[in-house]
Write an enzyme that holds these catalytic residues in place. Structure first.
Site, mmCIF file in Angstrom:
data_model
loop_
_atom_site.group_PDB
_atom_site.id
_atom_site.type_symbol
_atom_site.label_atom_id
_atom_site.label_comp_id
_atom_site.label_asym_id
_atom_site.label_seq_id
_atom_site.Cartn_x
_atom_site.Cartn_y
_atom_site.Cartn_z
ATOM 1 N N GLY A 90 7.074 -1.816 -2.772
ATOM 2 C CA GLY A 90 6.437 -0.508 -2.658
ATOM 3 C C GLY A 90 7.012 0.470 -3.660
ATOM 4 O O GLY A 90 6.611 0.519 -4.814
ATOM 5 N N PRO A 146 0.828 -1.206 0.000
ATOM 6 C CA PRO A 146 0.000 0.000 0.000
ATOM 7 C C PRO A 146 0.866 1.262 0.000
ATOM 8 O O PRO A 146 1.852 1.330 0.725
ATOM 9 C CB PRO A 146 -0.781 -0.103 1.318
ATOM 10 C CG PRO A 146 -0.643 -1.516 1.756
ATOM 11 C CD PRO A 146 0.657 -2.005 1.214
ATOM 12 N N MET A 147 0.485 2.231 -0.823
ATOM 13 C CA MET A 147 1.165 3.529 -0.840
ATOM 14 C C MET A 147 0.106 4.608 -0.987
ATOM 15 O O MET A 147 -0.686 4.592 -1.949
ATOM 16 C CB MET A 147 2.168 3.610 -1.990
ATOM 17 C CG MET A 147 3.393 2.728 -1.808
ATOM 18 S SD MET A 147 4.549 2.826 -3.205
ATOM 19 C CE MET A 147 3.727 1.750 -4.386
ATOM 20 N N ALA A 148 0.084 5.533 -0.022
ATOM 21 C CA ALA A 148 -0.922 6.596 -0.029
ATOM 22 C C ALA A 148 -0.803 7.427 -1.301
ATOM 23 O O ALA A 148 0.289 7.841 -1.695
ATOM 24 C CB ALA A 148 -0.745 7.494 1.198
ATOM 25 N N LYS A 189 1.747 -5.691 9.132
ATOM 26 C CA LYS A 189 2.995 -5.124 8.605
ATOM 27 C C LYS A 189 3.662 -4.282 9.684
ATOM 28 O O LYS A 189 3.033 -3.419 10.290
ATOM 29 C CB LYS A 189 2.739 -4.264 7.367
ATOM 30 C CG LYS A 189 4.040 -3.730 6.751
ATOM 31 C CD LYS A 189 3.823 -3.005 5.440
ATOM 32 C CE LYS A 189 5.156 -2.589 4.833
ATOM 33 N NZ LYS A 189 5.001 -1.864 3.554
ATOM 34 N N GLY A 228 11.574 -3.907 1.360
ATOM 35 C CA GLY A 228 12.693 -2.984 1.468
ATOM 36 C C GLY A 228 13.763 -3.231 0.432
ATOM 37 O O GLY A 228 14.351 -4.322 0.384
ATOM 38 N N ASP A 229 13.983 -2.249 -0.430
ATOM 39 C CA ASP A 229 15.055 -2.281 -1.434
ATOM 40 C C ASP A 229 14.854 -3.332 -2.515
ATOM 41 O O ASP A 229 15.823 -3.924 -3.015
ATOM 42 C CB ASP A 229 16.422 -2.481 -0.763
ATOM 43 C CG ASP A 229 16.835 -1.301 0.095
ATOM 44 O OD1 ASP A 229 16.150 -0.251 0.029
ATOM 45 O OD2 ASP A 229 17.822 -1.424 0.846
ATOM 46 N N GLN A 286 -5.630 -2.444 3.272
ATOM 47 C CA GLN A 286 -4.858 -2.166 4.487
ATOM 48 C C GLN A 286 -5.609 -1.194 5.383
ATOM 49 O O GLN A 286 -6.094 -0.156 4.934
ATOM 50 C CB GLN A 286 -3.478 -1.591 4.166
ATOM 51 C CG GLN A 286 -2.589 -1.548 5.424
ATOM 52 C CD GLN A 286 -1.210 -1.003 5.169
ATOM 53 O OE1 GLN A 286 -1.054 0.175 4.913
ATOM 54 N NE2 GLN A 286 -0.194 -1.857 5.259
ATOM 55 N N CYS A 339 4.000 2.622 9.295
ATOM 56 C CA CYS A 339 4.091 3.976 8.739
ATOM 57 C C CYS A 339 5.033 4.844 9.575
ATOM 58 O O CYS A 339 4.827 5.004 10.783
ATOM 59 C CB CYS A 339 2.695 4.607 8.696
ATOM 60 S SG CYS A 339 2.702 6.290 8.029
#
Length: 425
Positions: free
Chosen positions: A282, A14-16, A197, A259-260, A118, A149
């Site tokens: 993400g 999820p990304m706002a 998460k 991550g990465d 989410q 977050c």
């Protein structure tokens, strides 16, 4: 993962302001195009076919025309051929209060395979009500809880990545949502798994992942995702993949690493180095929905396709914009939302400053097409378009409520002020 079968264990995180219906649809269709033929379910089409386009780049047509919208393919709601594609984070209080914008955010894409959502909140009772509402209204097949977050406006009030430090509150929240999902799911005749998460902790001296992970597992979480950074790292520096490996060794439930991961090779390396069960992507997907095609192809032993030419990227931008207009119902608003995506899509290509500026100001689909037609479309995918995405920045001093780190359990005053974490977010 509970009743869900992820044929490919990859997740769009999820990304706002990013993972809305059009973007999730793009990523999923791209992902499914990477499936080998023998694993592609009947009716799961290629990107070109499902998006209504010919195999070569062509005009997306008029928004709203049926041939240009994705066809719904009836496959079981527990089957995710190319992984899960999760909504933007939704605030539980806004949901139960039936905030209009929030209800828009949870409206499923009718073509979605498995609907993942989410949820964020700090009040166990409100979180439980939100989960119940989502299941009773048949709005989701999977609920993920956000405890990762790092945004200061969230953490300074005790939410997001700051919350797992308070062990009692974390346990109350996870337990309340799992119980509510079990009860609502039983009434609805289906199982809706709850996942969690988290981050490693607040900083290197205030680790929370171990206790949070074990608590989540004990309370019935179906899986756990670790963003392998601390809160104070934000998105800076390197993700600590060894922490993903540690949690994988610790838990019996599936562990997803985050991550990465900016290329398919990164995803495969994370799986190999950590032993994790799946990958959560993400920032690596910003302007690159085809990363899911590449990861799916690599996971199933296929060849990773070459990066798209600028002509192919332009075709994706046009389709994305057309779907945004249909989804928003407001061309001006939709194109304003598209502007950031356009910048991400064009990263690394030889596009002049004036052209980039003009594209950052488009307000209609016609204008978008005209500006894109002016580009040198013969460019192959450039090396400069590869690598990290998003604003990494530097480490940030954790923003927390006064005295938050004094003890790992809520004080009465902290409990009384928790509701502030949901105001204005």
């Amino acid at each position: 993962m509970g009743p869900l079968r992820l044929w490919t264990p990859v997740v769009l995180a999820p990304m706002a302001g990013v993972t809305d219906v059009p973007f999730r649809r793009l990523c999923r269709i791209m992902g499914e195009s990477g499936l080998p033929d023998h694993l592609r379910p009947t009716g799961v089409a290629s990107w070109a076919a499902e998006s209504g386009q010919a195999a070569t780049a062509s005009s997306p047509g008029t928004p709203g025309e049926a041939p240009n919208e994705p066809r719904h393919v009836a496959i079981p709601r527990v089957d995710a051929p190319a992984g899960l594609y999760v909504t933007e984070m939704v605030t539980s209080r806004a949901l139960v209060e039936e905030n209009e914008r929030t209800l828009e955010m949870v409206r499923p894409d009718p073509a979605e395979r498995v609907r993942s959502l989410q949820l964020y909140g700090v009040d166990p009772a409100v979180m439980a009500r939100a989960a119940t509402m989502l299941i009773e209204r048949d709005l989701t097949d999977h609920i993920d809880l956000n405890f990762g977050c790092p945004v200061p406006k969230v953490t300074r009030k005790g939410g997001g990545a700051a919350l797992p430090w308070k062990r009692d509150l974390f346990a109350d929240l996870v337990g309340a949502v799992v119980r509510a999902s079990d009860e609502a799911g039983e009434r609805a005749g289906r199982e809706v798994p709850v996942t969690v998460k988290i981050r490693i902790g607040i900083d290197s001296t205030h680790e929370t992942a171990t206790d949070a992970a074990l608590t989540a597992q004990k309370l019935g979480a179906a899986a756990l995702t670790l963003h392998a950074r601390t809160q104070n790292q934000h998105y800076a520096g390197q993700a600590h993949w060894n922490e993903i490996a540690r949690l994988k060794d610790l838990l019996d439930i599936p562990v997803f690493g985050n991550g990465d991961v900016f290329e398919a090779a990164d995803a495969m390396a994370m799986l190999e180095e950590t032993g994790c069960d799946g990958i959560s992507v993400g920032r690596g997907a910003q302007g690159r929905p085809w990363i899911f095609r590449d990861i799916v192809a690599a996971y199933h032993g296929g060849t990773i396709p070459a990066g798209p030419s600028l002509a192919e990227v332009v075709s994706v931008i046009e389709r994305h914009g057309a779907w945004c207009v249909v989804e928003q119902g407001d061309e001006g608003r939709a194109l304003r939302e598209m502007r950031k995506h356009i910048g991400w899509y064009l990263r690394g290509f030889a596009v002049g400053g004036p052209q980039r500026h003009a594209l950052s100001m488009v307000s209609t689909l016609q204008e978008l097409r005209e500006r894109l037609a002016d580009l040198d479309l013969d460019q192959p995918f450039p090396p400069a378009a590869r690598g990290p995405r998003g604003r990494a920045g530097g480490e940030k001093t954790p923003h927390l409520p006064d005295g938050w780190l004094d003890q790992p359990y809520l004080t009465q005053r902290e409990r009384e002020r928790l509701h502030l974490a949901e105001i204005g977010y």
